[in-house]
Motif scaffolding. Structure first.
Motif, PDB file in Angstrom:
ATOM      1  N   VAL A   1      16.912   3.960  -6.359  1.00  0.00           N
ATOM      2  CA  VAL A   1      17.178   4.901  -5.271  1.00  0.00           C
ATOM      3  C   VAL A   1      17.044   4.213  -3.920  1.00  0.00           C
ATOM      4  N   THR A   2      17.792   4.701  -2.969  1.00  0.00           N
ATOM      5  CA  THR A   2      17.660   4.248  -1.590  1.00  0.00           C
ATOM      6  C   THR A   2      16.746   5.227  -0.866  1.00  0.00           C
ATOM      7  N   LEU A   3      15.673   4.698  -0.272  1.00  0.00           N
ATOM      8  CA  LEU A   3      14.693   5.527   0.420  1.00  0.00           C
ATOM      9  C   LEU A   3      14.607   5.137   1.883  1.00  0.00           C
ATOM     10  N   ASN A   4      14.250   6.118   2.692  1.00  0.00           N
ATOM     11  CA  ASN A   4      13.901   5.859   4.085  1.00  0.00           C
ATOM     12  C   ASN A   4      12.384   5.767   4.175  1.00  0.00           C
ATOM     13  N   GLN A   5      11.899   5.079   5.177  1.00  0.00           N
ATOM     14  CA  GLN A   5      10.457   4.988   5.390  1.00  0.00           C
ATOM     15  C   GLN A   5       9.883   6.397   5.431  1.00  0.00           C
ATOM     16  N   GLY A   6       8.821   6.631   4.658  1.00  0.00           N
ATOM     17  CA  GLY A   6       8.171   7.939   4.618  1.00  0.00           C
ATOM     18  C   GLY A   6       8.632   8.835   3.480  1.00  0.00           C
ATOM     19  N   ASP A   7       9.740   8.488   2.817  1.00  0.00           N
ATOM     20  CA  ASP A   7      10.166   9.259   1.644  1.00  0.00           C
ATOM     21  C   ASP A   7       9.134   9.078   0.535  1.00  0.00           C
ATOM     22  N   ASP A   8       9.001  10.105  -0.329  1.00  0.00           N
ATOM     23  CA  ASP A   8       7.999  10.005  -1.385  1.00  0.00           C
ATOM     24  C   ASP A   8       8.608  10.165  -2.766  1.00  0.00           C
TER      25      ASP A   8
ATOM     26  N   ASN B   1       0.801  -1.226   0.000  1.00  0.00           N
ATOM     27  CA  ASN B   1       0.000   0.000   0.000  1.00  0.00           C
ATOM     28  C   ASN B   1       0.832   1.274   0.000  1.00  0.00           C
ATOM     29  N   GLY B   2       1.948   1.269  -0.724  1.00  0.00           N
ATOM     30  CA  GLY B   2       2.792   2.452  -0.787  1.00  0.00           C
ATOM     31  C   GLY B   2       2.310   3.491  -1.780  1.00  0.00           C
ATOM     32  N   TYR B   3       1.577   3.077  -2.814  1.00  0.00           N
ATOM     33  CA  TYR B   3       1.135   4.020  -3.844  1.00  0.00           C
ATOM     34  C   TYR B   3      -0.232   4.583  -3.504  1.00  0.00           C
ATOM     35  N   ASN B   4      -0.365   5.918  -3.580  1.00  0.00           N
ATOM     36  CA  ASN B   4      -1.634   6.598  -3.337  1.00  0.00           C
ATOM     37  C   ASN B   4      -2.225   7.011  -4.685  1.00  0.00           C
ATOM     38  N   PRO B   5      -3.276   6.328  -5.167  1.00  0.00           N
ATOM     39  CA  PRO B   5      -3.836   6.621  -6.486  1.00  0.00           C
ATOM     40  C   PRO B   5      -4.657   7.902  -6.537  1.00  0.00           C
ATOM     41  N   HIS B   6      -4.859   8.566  -5.416  1.00  0.00           N
ATOM     42  CA  HIS B   6      -5.594   9.832  -5.398  1.00  0.00           C
ATOM     43  C   HIS B   6      -4.647  11.016  -5.542  1.00  0.00           C
ATOM     44  N   GLN B   7      -3.387  10.838  -5.148  1.00  0.00           N
ATOM     45  CA  GLN B   7      -2.407  11.914  -5.229  1.00  0.00           C
ATOM     46  C   GLN B   7      -1.276  11.620  -6.209  1.00  0.00           C
ATOM     47  N   GLY B   8      -1.166  10.379  -6.663  1.00  0.00           N
ATOM     48  CA  GLY B   8      -0.114  10.019  -7.594  1.00  0.00           C
ATOM     49  C   GLY B   8       1.257   9.945  -6.952  1.00  0.00           C
ATOM     50  N   VAL B   9       1.294   9.588  -5.684  1.00  0.00           N
ATOM     51  CA  VAL B   9       2.554   9.577  -4.931  1.00  0.00           C
ATOM     52  C   VAL B   9       2.786   8.204  -4.313  1.00  0.00           C
ATOM     53  N   PHE B  10       4.022   7.741  -4.412  1.00  0.00           N
ATOM     54  CA  PHE B  10       4.442   6.545  -3.692  1.00  0.00           C
ATOM     55  C   PHE B  10       5.148   7.008  -2.427  1.00  0.00           C
ATOM     56  N   ILE B  11       4.743   6.460  -1.280  1.00  0.00           N
ATOM     57  CA  ILE B  11       5.394   6.753   0.001  1.00  0.00           C
ATOM     58  C   ILE B  11       5.973   5.447   0.515  1.00  0.00           C
TER      59      ILE B  11
ATOM     60  N   LEU C   1       9.264  14.422 -14.917  1.00  0.00           N
ATOM     61  CA  LEU C   1      10.377  14.217 -14.000  1.00  0.00           C
ATOM     62  C   LEU C   1      10.003  13.223 -12.920  1.00  0.00           C
ATOM     63  N   PHE C   2      10.942  12.356 -12.552  1.00  0.00           N
ATOM     64  CA  PHE C   2      10.822  11.645 -11.291  1.00  0.00           C
ATOM     65  C   PHE C   2      11.209  12.653 -10.214  1.00  0.00           C
ATOM     66  N   VAL C   3      10.398  12.747  -9.179  1.00  0.00           N
ATOM     67  CA  VAL C   3      10.654  13.686  -8.096  1.00  0.00           C
ATOM     68  C   VAL C   3      10.682  12.905  -6.783  1.00  0.00           C
ATOM     69  N   ILE C   4      11.791  13.054  -6.055  1.00  0.00           N
ATOM     70  CA  ILE C   4      11.972  12.345  -4.784  1.00  0.00           C
ATOM     71  C   ILE C   4      12.046  13.376  -3.664  1.00  0.00           C
ATOM     72  N   ASN C   5      11.088  13.310  -2.756  1.00  0.00           N
ATOM     73  CA  ASN C   5      11.019  14.262  -1.643  1.00  0.00           C
ATOM     74  C   ASN C   5      11.098  15.706  -2.129  1.00  0.00           C
ATOM     75  N   GLY C   6      10.397  15.987  -3.235  1.00  0.00           N
ATOM     76  CA  GLY C   6      10.341  17.344  -3.767  1.00  0.00           C
ATOM     77  C   GLY C   6      11.524  17.746  -4.635  1.00  0.00           C
ATOM     78  N   ILE C   7      12.495  16.863  -4.828  1.00  0.00           N
ATOM     79  CA  ILE C   7      13.694  17.180  -5.599  1.00  0.00           C
ATOM     80  C   ILE C   7      13.677  16.387  -6.911  1.00  0.00           C
ATOM     81  N   PRO C   8      13.771  17.085  -8.069  1.00  0.00           N
ATOM     82  CA  PRO C   8      13.811  16.372  -9.350  1.00  0.00           C
ATOM     83  C   PRO C   8      14.996  15.414  -9.409  1.00  0.00           C
ATOM     84  N   SER C   9      14.748  14.224  -9.948  1.00  0.00           N
ATOM     85  CA  SER C   9      15.773  13.191  -9.975  1.00  0.00           C
ATOM     86  C   SER C   9      16.188  12.808 -11.390  1.00  0.00           C
ATOM     87  N   SER C  10      15.223  12.648 -12.291  1.00  0.00           N
ATOM     88  CA  SER C  10      15.521  12.152 -13.615  1.00  0.00           C
ATOM     89  C   SER C  10      14.383  12.547 -14.545  1.00  0.00           C
TER      90      SER C  10
END
Length: 149
Positions: A116-123, A53-63, A87-96
């Protein structure tokens, strides 16, 4: 004796669920976005799978539900006679970046994969780069966003 029986029942339930640490999702855009905004999340609205359940289909964000190394992929189809930058955007920062340019009668799909390496809660999201961009989507489900741990 009752404690052992309860433990066996709990183990049986766990085996029917996804293994601990399983995270994966696959979502698609089922309709065209004709006037995407600048830095707007693309909301991939049709979820094929969402283990963890990491993907939110209402906001388009994976957490990220767990710390770890993730792989993400997106394919974006340009609307006829237009180009699209995403753009892929990780925690508000463009990535690719992802780019596609479509002419009449010829689909053009841009795609990108990131690790990418993510911490719990990163989006992580896929965003349109410019105002008024147009992204093609339909029932053939060409425009996608997916990821896994």
């Amino acid at each position: 004796m009752k404690v052992n029986v309860l433990l066996l029942v709990a183990v049986g339930i766990t085996r029917r669920q996804a293994p601990f640490g399983s995270v994966a999702f696959f979502a698609v855009l089922s309709h065209s976005m004709l006037h995407a905004g600048e830095n707007q999340n693309i909301v991939f609205d049709t979820v094929q799978s969402n283990i963890g359940n990491g993907y939110n289909p209402h906001q388009g964000v994976f957490i990220a539900p767990l710390d770890g190394t993730y792989v993400f992929h997106s394919s974006i189809v340009a609307y006829p006679n237009l180009e699209i930058w995403c753009l892929f955007v990780i925690n508000g920062i463009p990535s690719s970046a992802i780019y596609a340019h479509r002419t009449d009668y010829h689909l053009d799909c841009g795609a990108q994969m990131i690790i990418v390496t993510l911490n719990q809660g990163d989006d992580v999201s896929v965003q349109s780069k410019a105002a008024n961009d147009a992204i093609y989507g339909n029932s053939w489900l060409y425009t996608t966003f997916s990821g896994f741990l």
